[in-house]
Motif scaffolding. Structure first.
Motif, PDB file in Angstrom:
ATOM      1  N   GLY A 195       0.790  -1.223   0.000  1.00  0.00           N
ATOM      2  CA  GLY A 195       0.000   0.000   0.000  1.00  0.00           C
ATOM      3  C   GLY A 195       0.822   1.272   0.000  1.00  0.00           C
ATOM      4  N   ASP A 196       2.135   1.147  -0.221  1.00  0.00           N
ATOM      5  CA  ASP A 196       3.015   2.318  -0.183  1.00  0.00           C
ATOM      6  C   ASP A 196       3.122   3.034  -1.524  1.00  0.00           C
ATOM      7  OD1 ASP A 196       4.073   2.359   2.571  1.00  0.00           O
ATOM      8  OD2 ASP A 196       4.843   0.376   2.046  1.00  0.00           O
ATOM      9  N   VAL A 197       2.805   2.340  -2.607  1.00  0.00           N
ATOM     10  CA  VAL A 197       2.910   2.917  -3.952  1.00  0.00           C
ATOM     11  C   VAL A 197       1.567   2.798  -4.648  1.00  0.00           C
ATOM     12  CG1 VAL A 197       3.991   2.655  -6.241  1.00  0.00           C
ATOM     13  CG2 VAL A 197       5.381   2.481  -4.182  1.00  0.00           C
ATOM     14  N   ARG A 198       1.181   3.822  -5.365  1.00  0.00           N
ATOM     15  CA  ARG A 198      -0.104   3.836  -6.059  1.00  0.00           C
ATOM     16  C   ARG A 198      -0.218   2.636  -6.996  1.00  0.00           C
ATOM     17  NH1 ARG A 198       0.641   9.320  -9.564  1.00  0.00           N
ATOM     18  NH2 ARG A 198      -1.047   8.470 -10.832  1.00  0.00           N
ATOM     19  N   PRO A 199      -1.395   2.057  -7.114  1.00  0.00           N
ATOM     20  CA  PRO A 199      -1.538   0.801  -7.866  1.00  0.00           C
ATOM     21  C   PRO A 199      -1.310   0.935  -9.364  1.00  0.00           C
ATOM     22  CG  PRO A 199      -3.681   1.613  -7.145  1.00  0.00           C
ATOM     23  CD  PRO A 199      -2.652   2.440  -6.436  1.00  0.00           C
ATOM     24  N   ASP A 200      -1.442   2.155  -9.925  1.00  0.00           N
ATOM     25  CA  ASP A 200      -1.283   2.290 -11.370  1.00  0.00           C
ATOM     26  C   ASP A 200       0.166   2.567 -11.780  1.00  0.00           C
ATOM     27  OD1 ASP A 200      -1.174   4.899 -10.354  1.00  0.00           O
ATOM     28  OD2 ASP A 200      -1.908   5.753 -12.237  1.00  0.00           O
ATOM     29  N   ALA A 201       1.082   2.650 -10.820  1.00  0.00           N
ATOM     30  CA  ALA A 201       2.490   2.909 -11.149  1.00  0.00           C
ATOM     31  C   ALA A 201       3.110   1.683 -11.809  1.00  0.00           C
ATOM     32  CB  ALA A 201       3.263   3.271  -9.894  1.00  0.00           C
ATOM     33  N   ASN A 202       4.054   1.920 -12.712  1.00  0.00           N
ATOM     34  CA  ASN A 202       4.811   0.805 -13.275  1.00  0.00           C
ATOM     35  C   ASN A 202       6.271   1.208 -13.424  1.00  0.00           C
ATOM     36  OD1 ASN A 202       5.129   2.239 -15.686  1.00  0.00           O
ATOM     37  ND2 ASN A 202       3.459   1.181 -16.730  1.00  0.00           N
ATOM     38  N   THR A 203       7.076   0.306 -13.952  1.00  0.00           N
ATOM     39  CA  THR A 203       8.516   0.562 -13.994  1.00  0.00           C
ATOM     40  C   THR A 203       8.885   1.721 -14.919  1.00  0.00           C
ATOM     41  OG1 THR A 203       8.731  -1.196 -15.656  1.00  0.00           O
ATOM     42  CG2 THR A 203       9.193  -1.785 -13.370  1.00  0.00           C
TER      43      THR A 203
END
Length: 227
Positions: free
Chosen positions: A147-155
Motif C-alpha cells: 500500500g506504499d505505492v499507487r496501484p497504477d504505477a509501473n517501472t
C-alpha cells in the motif's frame, strides 16, 4: 554424410600481469569517463592507468569496448542493489534506497550515464535494462502490495523519474552535484497513493522501451555527427 563438430580451442586465461593491466584500464576508464564522458580517448585512459597505448589496444579495440566492460560491472552492482532492496523490511524504504543508490551512481558518473542511456550503442543498453526488469518489477510490486505505492504505477514511472533527475545532474554539473536530491522527495510523493492527479495513465512498459530505443538512436546519430 555425418557432420563433424569442430571443437573450438578454449580461450586461455590471462597472465597475471595482463589481467592486472586489464583491470587497471577498466578502473582508469571509470575515472576518466566519469569526468569527461565519451569525449575521452583510449590514449588518455592508458595514460591514467599507467600502461602503454599498445597495451591498451591489445585489451580493447576502442573505448566503446571498454565502456561495455564497465557497463557489465555496473549492471551486476545495480541488479544486486535491487535484489537487496526487495528484501528490506520496509518495502517503501527499500524502493527509496534503491532509487537513491542508482541516482548516486549515475549522477556522479557521466560516462556510465551515457552508457546506460545508450548514447553509443542502444542495443547493448537495452539488453542491460532487460537484466534489471525482473528485480525492479519485483521491488515495485512489493511496495504496491504493502500500500506504499499507487496501484497504477509501473517501472516506466521509475525510469522517467531517474532520467529527470539525471538531467538535473547534467545541467547543474560540478557546481551543485547533489542538487538532484532536492527534487527526489517531490517525485517520490507522486508515487504515493492519492499523492497527485491520477487521471493521466503511465506509459506502458512496451511503449516506454520503444520510446527509449528511439531516443537512444537519435542520441547516437547526434554523437556520430559530432565526430
Amino acid at each position: 554424410m555425418t557432420s563433424t563438430k569442430v571443437e573450438q580451442p578454449a580461450s586461455r586465461p590471462l597472465r597475471k600481469d595482463a589481467a592486472r593491466n586489464r583491470e587497471a584500464l577498466i578502473a582508469a576508464a571509470r575515472e576518466v569517463f566519469a569526468r569527461r564522458g565519451f569525449d575521452a580517448s583510449l590514449d588518455e585512459i592508458a595514460k591514467q592507468a599507467g600502461v602503454g597505448v599498445g597495451t591498451a589496444y591489445r585489451h580493447f579495440a576502442n573505448k566503446y569496448e571498454l565502456a561495455e566492460a564497465i557497463m557489465e560491472q555496473a549492471m551486476e552492482s545495480v541488479v544486486g542493489q535491487a535484489e537487496a532492496a526487495a528484501r528490506a523490511e520496509d518495502p517503501w524504504q527499500g524502493l527509496v534506497e534503491f532509487l537513491e543508490a542508482v541516482l548516486e551512481l549515475q549522477t556522479s558518473d557521466r560516462g556510465l550515464r551515457e552508457v546506460l542511456m545508450g548514447v553509443h550503442d542502444p542495443a547493448k543498453a537495452d539488453a542491460a535494462h532487460d537484466l534489471l526488469d525482473g528485480p525492479v518489477t519485483a521491488l515495485l510490486e512489493r511496495a504496491q502490495a504493502s500500500g506504499d505505492v499507487r496501484p497504477d504505477a509501473n517501472t516506466s514511472d521509475l525510469g522517467f523519474l531517474i532520467m529527470m533527475l539525471c538531467l538535473v545532474a547534467d545541467i547543474s554539473g560540478d557546481e551543485t552535484p547533489g542538487l538532484w536530491r532536492r527534487y527526489l522527495p517531490t517525485l517520490l510523493a507522486g508515487l504515493r497513493p492519492g499523492g497527485v492527479d491520477e487521471s493521466v495513465p503511465p506509459m506502458s512498459t512496451d511503449r516506454f522501451r520503444a520510446a527509449m530505443l528511439a531516443h537512444k538512436a537519435m542520441a547516437v546519430k547526434a554523437a556520430q555527427s559530432r565526430c
